[in-house]
Design an enzyme around this catalytic site. Structure first.
Site, mmCIF file in Angstrom:
data_model
loop_
_atom_site.group_PDB
_atom_site.id
_atom_site.type_symbol
_atom_site.label_atom_id
_atom_site.label_comp_id
_atom_site.label_asym_id
_atom_site.label_seq_id
_atom_site.Cartn_x
_atom_site.Cartn_y
_atom_site.Cartn_z
ATOM 1 N N THR A 60 -0.707 3.186 9.946
ATOM 2 C CA THR A 60 0.352 2.440 9.052
ATOM 3 C C THR A 60 -0.440 2.254 7.685
ATOM 4 O O THR A 60 -0.029 3.183 6.865
ATOM 5 C CB THR A 60 -0.235 0.940 9.538
ATOM 6 O OG1 THR A 60 -1.589 0.569 9.914
ATOM 7 C CG2 THR A 60 0.474 1.001 11.060
ATOM 8 N N THR A 112 -10.587 -4.016 17.034
ATOM 9 C CA THR A 112 -10.534 -3.915 15.792
ATOM 10 C C THR A 112 -9.526 -2.746 15.221
ATOM 11 O O THR A 112 -9.623 -2.252 14.013
ATOM 12 C CB THR A 112 -12.005 -3.828 14.985
ATOM 13 O OG1 THR A 112 -12.508 -2.488 15.288
ATOM 14 C CG2 THR A 112 -12.618 -5.027 15.360
ATOM 15 N N GLU A 122 -9.210 -0.581 3.247
ATOM 16 C CA GLU A 122 -8.025 -0.722 2.449
ATOM 17 C C GLU A 122 -8.906 -0.964 1.028
ATOM 18 O O GLU A 122 -9.452 -1.719 0.673
ATOM 19 C CB GLU A 122 -7.229 -1.709 2.730
ATOM 20 C CG GLU A 122 -6.056 -1.280 3.948
ATOM 21 C CD GLU A 122 -5.486 -2.677 4.414
ATOM 22 O OE1 GLU A 122 -4.430 -2.359 5.123
ATOM 23 O OE2 GLU A 122 -5.706 -3.931 4.142
ATOM 24 N N SER A 172 6.709 -5.767 1.427
ATOM 25 C CA SER A 172 7.555 -5.887 0.219
ATOM 26 C C SER A 172 8.374 -4.208 0.345
ATOM 27 O O SER A 172 7.601 -3.411 0.730
ATOM 28 C CB SER A 172 7.220 -6.069 -1.078
ATOM 29 O OG SER A 172 6.346 -7.270 -1.184
#
Length: 410
Positions: free
Chosen positions: A161, A198, A282, A410
């Site tokens: 992802t 996780t 990230e 978004s």
């Protein structure tokens, strides 16, 4: 194209083929365009399965379905399959989500000729949106036709992802009469905190081993691996670890000394994959080990380690390469663990920063600042109260983490 994490391995590792495990991946358009987003694994008759899952009270339909199937008696000689999609987690979608799981697993069962009770599914991505499962079921025939032993890297790419690189790890063990192979893939980058697993993780081995023995090994290995990492202290609704043993190795059944070696190798693969997830945190630019020793209890060691590893102040200091050891002191103090100021010792790597309730008089800020410029850091805290210890791995917290998560839908 997303920038690849600066902590990423140089390349995807060469994973040994696992006899009895075949892989395929396709583009189904679940959420992403122009990339493969669904992967399928077919497992040979006689495969045994073990697993571990999130303990989230809002866990997804896929997780609950996998848990139920692992608790079900296996039909004699039955094969198995795993199907995974990225882009939509099918979590918090009510009965519609359960129906989607049933539709996908039933389609795979029919295509591969395995019982539906032996088809395990996972979904990862946005929470709360119905899974467009028809896009997946329409591609099941293509997936079945494309199955091959050498497509594991493609499968690893299909489950990504916000990951910036596919994750894989492998090991071999010399068994009695032959070599035992272990290959694993994982996805994970954000929403990473200990509650098993996780992330999504799939590990395959050709070992001959009982389901009971395999499950015990997996359960023991969870703590020091997947439950010892944190990127952002958030636990996913979809966390899944599945381990499949096809029994196709020439080696005899895993027992005795071979069993011990196999468990060590399995835990090594799990640890490798867990650390790759942190390396792909990230926005991460640094990998940090928080090592706590001298705690009064295992529980206290974990409290202190995670308090430091999850502290936004510690993580932003790391991002700014600021050797602000006071933030570590504060994290120890708020952890709820037993601690004594005058017994506390703090080190950056081999650099003694503080001890006996005060900064080390020989410590120089310049040494700490230079150390913080490295990509891999060790914060070692000794509480001086006992013999319990725990290591936890985390990463820094940068503005890129905010950008990724602010724009995620978004």
């Amino acid at each position: 194209m997303k920038p690849v994490s600066p902590l990423a391995p140089a390349s995807f590792p060469v994973l040994p083929a696992i006899k009895g495990a075949e892989f395929a991946a396709v583009e189904a358009g679940v959420r992403y365009q122009n990339r493969k987003d669904v992967m399928l694994v077919r497992l040979a008759p006689g495969t045994v399965m073990a697993g571990a899952f999130t303990r989230s009270s809002t866990r997804s339909g896929c997780v609950r379905d996998c848990q139920a199937k692992l608790a079900t008696k296996v039909p004699a000689g039955a094969g198995a399959a795993i199907i995974v999609n990225s882009g939509n987690s099918n979590a918090f979608t009510g009965k519609v989500g359960d129906e989607a799981v049933a539709a996908v697993t039933s389609a795979v069962a029919e295509a591969l000729g395995v019982p539906a009770s032996r088809v395990f599914s996972s979904s990862t991505g946005v929470i709360g949106e119905p899974l467009p499962y028809e896009r997946i079921t329409a591609k099941v025939p293509d997936l079945a036709a494309a199955l091959t032993e050498d497509a594991v890297e493609m499968a690893a790419q299909a489950i990504m992802t916000t990951d910036t690189f596919p994750k894989g790890a492998a090991a071999t063990v010399q068994g009695e009469g032959g070599v035992i192979h272990i290959s694993g893939i994982a996805k994970g980058s954000g929403m990473i905190a200990p509650d098993m697993a996780t992330m999504l993780v799939y590990i395959f081995t050709d070992a001959k081993i009982s389901q009971t023995a395999l499950q015990k090994m997996v359960s023991r290995a969870v703590g020091p691996t997947f439950n010892s990492i944190t990127v952002d202290s958030d636990t996913s609704t979809s966390d899944t670890l599945l381990v499949a043993a096809t029994g196709q190795s020439d080696a005899a059944e895993v027992k005795g000394a071979v069993a011990k070696a196999f468990e060590v190798a399995l835990q090594g693969v799990m640890r490798d994959l867990a650390l790759q997830v942190v390396r792909d945190g990230e926005g991460a630019t640094k990998l940090v080990e928080v090592r706590v020793t001298g705690a009064a209890s295992d529980e206290d060691a974990a409290k202190v380690a995670f308090s430091i590893a999850n502290s936004p102040l510690v993580k932003t200091a790391v991002a700014g390469q600021d050797p602000n050891w006071g933030r570590i002191v504060a994290a120890v103090g708020k952890s709820g663990a037993q601690a004594d100021r005058d017994r506390l010792t703090i080190r950056f790597g081999d650099i003694l920063v503080a001890q006996n309730g005060w900064r080390n008089p020989d410590y120089q800020e310049e040494l700490g600042a230079t150390y913080m410029q490295g990509q891999e850091l060790l914060f070692h805290v000794d509480l001086g109260l006992g013999s319990a210890k725990r290591s936890v791995w985390t990463c820094d917290l940068t503005s890129r983490y905010i950008e990724i998560n602010a724009d995620y839908r978004s």
